[in-house]
Design an enzyme around this catalytic site. Structure first.
Site, PDB file in Angstrom:
ATOM      1  N   ASP A  36      46.670  60.927  52.163  1.00 33.68           N
ATOM      2  CA  ASP A  36      47.403  60.521  53.362  1.00 33.68           C
ATOM      3  C   ASP A  36      48.542  61.521  53.566  1.00 33.68           C
ATOM      4  O   ASP A  36      49.493  61.572  52.776  1.00 33.68           O
ATOM      5  CB  ASP A  36      47.942  59.099  53.172  1.00 33.68           C
ATOM      6  CG  ASP A  36      48.733  58.631  54.379  1.00 33.68           C
ATOM      7  OD1 ASP A  36      48.885  59.412  55.346  1.00 33.68           O
ATOM      8  OD2 ASP A  36      49.215  57.485  54.352  1.00 33.68           O
ATOM      9  N   LEU A  37      48.431  62.304  54.628  1.00 37.57           N
ATOM     10  CA  LEU A  37      49.428  63.361  54.866  1.00 37.57           C
ATOM     11  C   LEU A  37      50.802  62.795  55.226  1.00 37.57           C
ATOM     12  O   LEU A  37      51.785  63.538  55.243  1.00 37.57           O
ATOM     13  CB  LEU A  37      48.929  64.308  55.967  1.00 37.57           C
ATOM     14  CG  LEU A  37      47.740  65.186  55.578  1.00 37.57           C
ATOM     15  CD1 LEU A  37      47.127  65.843  56.824  1.00 37.57           C
ATOM     16  CD2 LEU A  37      48.164  66.265  54.582  1.00 37.57           C
ATOM     17  N   TYR A  61      47.700  64.342  63.128  1.00 33.45           N
ATOM     18  CA  TYR A  61      47.741  63.167  64.010  1.00 33.45           C
ATOM     19  C   TYR A  61      47.433  63.712  65.409  1.00 33.45           C
ATOM     20  O   TYR A  61      48.284  64.378  66.007  1.00 33.45           O
ATOM     21  CB  TYR A  61      49.131  62.541  63.939  1.00 33.45           C
ATOM     22  CG  TYR A  61      49.296  61.287  64.768  1.00 33.45           C
ATOM     23  CD1 TYR A  61      49.442  60.044  64.163  1.00 33.45           C
ATOM     24  CD2 TYR A  61      49.321  61.347  66.154  1.00 33.45           C
ATOM     25  CE1 TYR A  61      49.603  58.891  64.927  1.00 33.45           C
ATOM     26  CE2 TYR A  61      49.469  60.205  66.913  1.00 33.45           C
ATOM     27  CZ  TYR A  61      49.616  58.982  66.291  1.00 33.45           C
ATOM     28  OH  TYR A  61      49.771  57.847  67.057  1.00 33.45           O
ATOM     29  N   TYR A 125      53.511  64.460  70.627  1.00 33.87           N
ATOM     30  CA  TYR A 125      52.523  65.221  69.845  1.00 33.87           C
ATOM     31  C   TYR A 125      52.920  66.700  69.786  1.00 33.87           C
ATOM     32  O   TYR A 125      52.956  67.307  68.712  1.00 33.87           O
ATOM     33  CB  TYR A 125      51.136  65.067  70.473  1.00 33.87           C
ATOM     34  CG  TYR A 125      50.082  66.000  69.926  1.00 33.87           C
ATOM     35  CD1 TYR A 125      49.516  65.799  68.670  1.00 33.87           C
ATOM     36  CD2 TYR A 125      49.644  67.102  70.668  1.00 33.87           C
ATOM     37  CE1 TYR A 125      48.552  66.668  68.172  1.00 33.87           C
ATOM     38  CE2 TYR A 125      48.682  67.971  70.178  1.00 33.87           C
ATOM     39  CZ  TYR A 125      48.135  67.752  68.933  1.00 33.87           C
ATOM     40  OH  TYR A 125      47.181  68.604  68.434  1.00 33.87           O
ATOM     41  N   TRP A 150      42.036  72.533  73.119  1.00 32.75           N
ATOM     42  CA  TRP A 150      40.877  71.774  73.609  1.00 32.75           C
ATOM     43  C   TRP A 150      39.686  71.851  72.645  1.00 32.75           C
ATOM     44  O   TRP A 150      38.612  72.357  72.982  1.00 32.75           O
ATOM     45  CB  TRP A 150      40.450  72.296  74.981  1.00 32.75           C
ATOM     46  CG  TRP A 150      41.458  72.126  76.076  1.00 32.75           C
ATOM     47  CD1 TRP A 150      42.788  71.851  75.974  1.00 32.75           C
ATOM     48  CD2 TRP A 150      41.189  72.241  77.490  1.00 32.75           C
ATOM     49  NE1 TRP A 150      43.361  71.795  77.222  1.00 32.75           N
ATOM     50  CE2 TRP A 150      42.413  72.026  78.166  1.00 32.75           C
ATOM     51  CE3 TRP A 150      40.044  72.518  78.248  1.00 32.75           C
ATOM     52  CZ2 TRP A 150      42.504  72.074  79.575  1.00 32.75           C
ATOM     53  CZ3 TRP A 150      40.150  72.570  79.638  1.00 32.75           C
ATOM     54  CH2 TRP A 150      41.364  72.334  80.282  1.00 32.75           C
TER      55      TRP A 150
HETATM   56  N1  LIG Z   1      41.563  68.232  69.148  1.00 37.40           N
HETATM   57  C1  LIG Z   1      42.120  69.117  69.976  1.00 37.40           C
HETATM   58  O1  LIG Z   1      41.820  69.161  71.165  1.00 37.40           O
HETATM   59  C2  LIG Z   1      43.109  70.121  69.443  1.00 37.40           C
HETATM   60  C3  LIG Z   1      43.705  71.025  70.333  1.00 37.40           C
HETATM   61  C4  LIG Z   1      44.605  71.967  69.828  1.00 37.40           C
HETATM   62  C5  LIG Z   1      44.907  71.993  68.490  1.00 37.40           C
HETATM   63  N2  LIG Z   1      44.340  71.081  67.654  1.00 37.40           N
HETATM   64  C6  LIG Z   1      44.714  71.110  66.241  1.00 37.40           C
HETATM   65  O2  LIG Z   1      43.575  71.488  65.504  1.00 37.40           O
HETATM   66  C7  LIG Z   1      43.606  70.859  64.219  1.00 37.40           C
HETATM   67  C8  LIG Z   1      42.289  70.128  63.970  1.00 37.40           C
HETATM   68  O3  LIG Z   1      42.161  69.103  64.927  1.00 37.40           O
HETATM   69  P1  LIG Z   1      40.784  68.341  65.178  1.00 37.40           P
HETATM   70  O4  LIG Z   1      40.395  68.591  66.561  1.00 37.40           O
HETATM   71  O5  LIG Z   1      39.826  68.628  64.083  1.00 37.40           O
HETATM   72  O6  LIG Z   1      41.310  66.846  65.080  1.00 37.40           O
HETATM   73  P2  LIG Z   1      40.569  65.532  64.533  1.00 37.40           P
HETATM   74  O7  LIG Z   1      39.107  65.638  64.760  1.00 37.40           O
HETATM   75  O8  LIG Z   1      41.338  64.387  65.104  1.00 37.40           O
HETATM   76  O9  LIG Z   1      40.816  65.644  62.975  1.00 37.40           O
HETATM   77  C9  LIG Z   1      42.054  65.398  62.389  1.00 37.40           C
HETATM   78  C10 LIG Z   1      41.810  64.709  61.095  1.00 37.40           C
HETATM   79  O10 LIG Z   1      43.085  64.424  60.503  1.00 37.40           O
HETATM   80  C11 LIG Z   1      43.011  63.123  60.001  1.00 37.40           C
HETATM   81  N3  LIG Z   1      44.307  62.479  59.857  1.00 37.40           N
HETATM   82  C12 LIG Z   1      45.042  61.805  60.764  1.00 37.40           C
HETATM   83  N4  LIG Z   1      46.130  61.267  60.200  1.00 37.40           N
HETATM   84  C13 LIG Z   1      46.063  61.602  58.884  1.00 37.40           C
HETATM   85  C14 LIG Z   1      46.869  61.326  57.764  1.00 37.40           C
HETATM   86  N5  LIG Z   1      47.975  60.568  57.869  1.00 37.40           N
HETATM   87  N6  LIG Z   1      46.497  61.814  56.561  1.00 37.40           N
HETATM   88  C15 LIG Z   1      45.372  62.559  56.431  1.00 37.40           C
HETATM   89  N7  LIG Z   1      44.564  62.846  57.442  1.00 37.40           N
HETATM   90  C16 LIG Z   1      44.908  62.369  58.661  1.00 37.40           C
HETATM   91  C17 LIG Z   1      42.164  62.361  60.961  1.00 37.40           C
HETATM   92  O11 LIG Z   1      41.670  61.199  60.351  1.00 37.40           O
HETATM   93  P3  LIG Z   1      41.317  59.892  61.244  1.00 37.40           P
HETATM   94  O12 LIG Z   1      40.089  60.260  61.998  1.00 37.40           O
HETATM   95  O13 LIG Z   1      41.130  58.848  60.209  1.00 37.40           O
HETATM   96  O14 LIG Z   1      42.494  59.678  62.130  1.00 37.40           O
HETATM   97  C18 LIG Z   1      41.075  63.377  61.279  1.00 37.40           C
HETATM   98  O15 LIG Z   1      39.999  63.285  60.366  1.00 37.40           O
HETATM   99  C19 LIG Z   1      44.843  69.970  64.222  1.00 37.40           C
HETATM  100  O16 LIG Z   1      45.911  70.652  63.635  1.00 37.40           O
HETATM  101  C20 LIG Z   1      45.127  69.764  65.700  1.00 37.40           C
HETATM  102  O17 LIG Z   1      46.491  69.470  65.940  1.00 37.40           O
HETATM  103  C21 LIG Z   1      43.429  70.161  68.090  1.00 37.40           C
END
Ligand SMILES: NC(=O)c1ccc[n+]([C@@H]2O[C@H](COP(=O)([O-])OP(=O)(O)OC[C@H]3O[C@@H](n4cnc5c(N)ncnc54)[C@H](OP(=O)(O)O)[C@@H]3O)[C@@H](O)[C@H]2O)c1
Length: 294
Positions: A36-37, A61, A125, A150
């Site tokens: 848990d981060l 998050y 966020y 995205w």
């Molecule tokens: N998604 C986008 O559009 C987007 C855009 C720009 C940048 N990013 C960045 O890219 C990176 C990867 O994002 P992603 O798209 O792969 O997001 P994602 O699919 O939502 O994955 C994030 C993971 O982090 C987990 N998480 C959330 N809270 C946590 C906690 N307290 N402890 C440990 N794990 C936790 C989530 O678990 P749960 O599923 O259980 O919540 C999920 O498995 C992140 O840094 C994000 O900010 C994403």
């Protein structure tokens, strides 16, 4: 290479990273249940147990609207945890790769943002992610921070899957057409990360810093929806304004990330987003299976 620790291993990017980095070393992927981060003590204990040479922080998050209601949790996971990981990386002599977002910008620009453009997040966020970038930089750890935008794929929670679901449920889908950005397939991001790491950690550490890692081109959410559903005859996609689709969190009207520094430093570019979308739609959701039918 010694162990590679990947946080957020069940997320879109994390899952792809676990697979893409596997040829480079022993990958230890930890999901939220395993680490848990929001718990700094758990982060310290995990890093000291795994003893990684490379830490890739894909956990975040990412519920942009919910973060307006839960700013403290967003800050803990996105703002504080990266700093704790960076301190532990420094202590262990490990390299940290961390991910951030175009939502650190306010979207007032009319041309792609470079890494040095002033960050002015519009949302809880975005503020929490900016705090994370700054915590990593302040630690003095050997680190690379990649901003992207995205993120989508064939599994998890993302815009592509939402559009496909809505197209099956509704005769018409209304999609915002006044926010411009770049869709990024999570598998491209993971592959690019593995390509960088394959040069070896000293090579990568020498190139530490903040980079924009993004596909080429740009579009609006409406344009992205049209491209996702291009082959779905029944889907009618209607452009609307952000004012017609109010959300708790404000999003930048323009979030295109300029990738010149990345390309100059690392010698390659990510594909155009159309190319990646086509490959994604023809791929298996399981990264181990690769492309199917394409
Ligand atoms: N998604 C986008 O559009 C987007 C855009 C720009 C940048 N990013 C960045 O890219 C990176 C990867 O994002 P992603 O798209 O792969 O997001 P994602 O699919 O939502 O994955 C994030 C993971 O982090 C987990 N998480 C959330 N809270 C946590 C906690 N307290 N402890 C440990 N794990 C936790 C989530 O678990 P749960 O599923 O259980 O919540 C999920 O498995 C992140 O840094 C994000 O900010 C994403």
């Amino acid at each position: 290479m010694a162990a590679i620790l990947v946080t957020g291993a069940a997320g879109q990017l994390g899952c792809e990273l676990v697979h893409a980095l596997a040829p480079l070393g022993e990958v230890v992927g930890v999901d939220r249940a395993q680490l848990d981060l929001a718990d700094p003590g758990a982060i310290v204990a995990t890093v000291r147990r795994v003893k990684p040479a490379l830490i890739v922080n894909a956990g975040a998050y990412t519920s942009v609207d919910l973060a307006e209601k839960e700013p403290a949790l967003a800050e803990a996971v996105n703002g504080v945890a990266p700093g704790v990981l960076a301190e532990e990386a420094k202590r262990a002599g490990a390299l940290l790769v961390h991910w951030s977002t175009d939502y650190v910008f306010d979207g007032a620009a009319g041309a792609p943002y470079d890494e040095d453009a002033p960050a002015r997040p519009l949302s809880s966020y975005g503020r929490s992610k900016l705090a994370g970038e700054r915590a990593v930089a302040a630690s003095g750890a050997r680190a690379l921070v990649f901003r992207t935008s995205w993120v989508y794929g064939r599994r998890g929670r993302n815009f592509l899957l939402t559009m496909q679901r809505l197209a099956a449920e509704r005769p018409e889908i209304r999609v915002v057409d006044d926010q411009t950005g770049v869709p990024n397939w999570c598998r491209d991001l993971a592959r690019a990360t593995a390509r960088l790491a394959s040069h070896g950690l000293p090579w990568l550490a020498e190139r530490g810093g903040l980079y924009h890692m993004s596909a080429r081109g740009s579009t609006t959410w409406y344009g992205f929806a049209r491209a996702i559903l291009a082959g779905v005859a029944s889907a009618r996609v209607v452009p609307i304004t952000s004012a017609e689709y109010p959300t708790p969190a404000r999003r930048p009207a323009y979030g295109v990330l300029g990738t010149a520094r990345f390309e100059r430093t690392f010698g390659f570019a990510l594909p155009d987003w159309h190319t990646s979308l086509a490959e994604c739609l023809a791929s298996d959701p399981d990264p181990a299976m690769g492309a199917v039918g394409g």
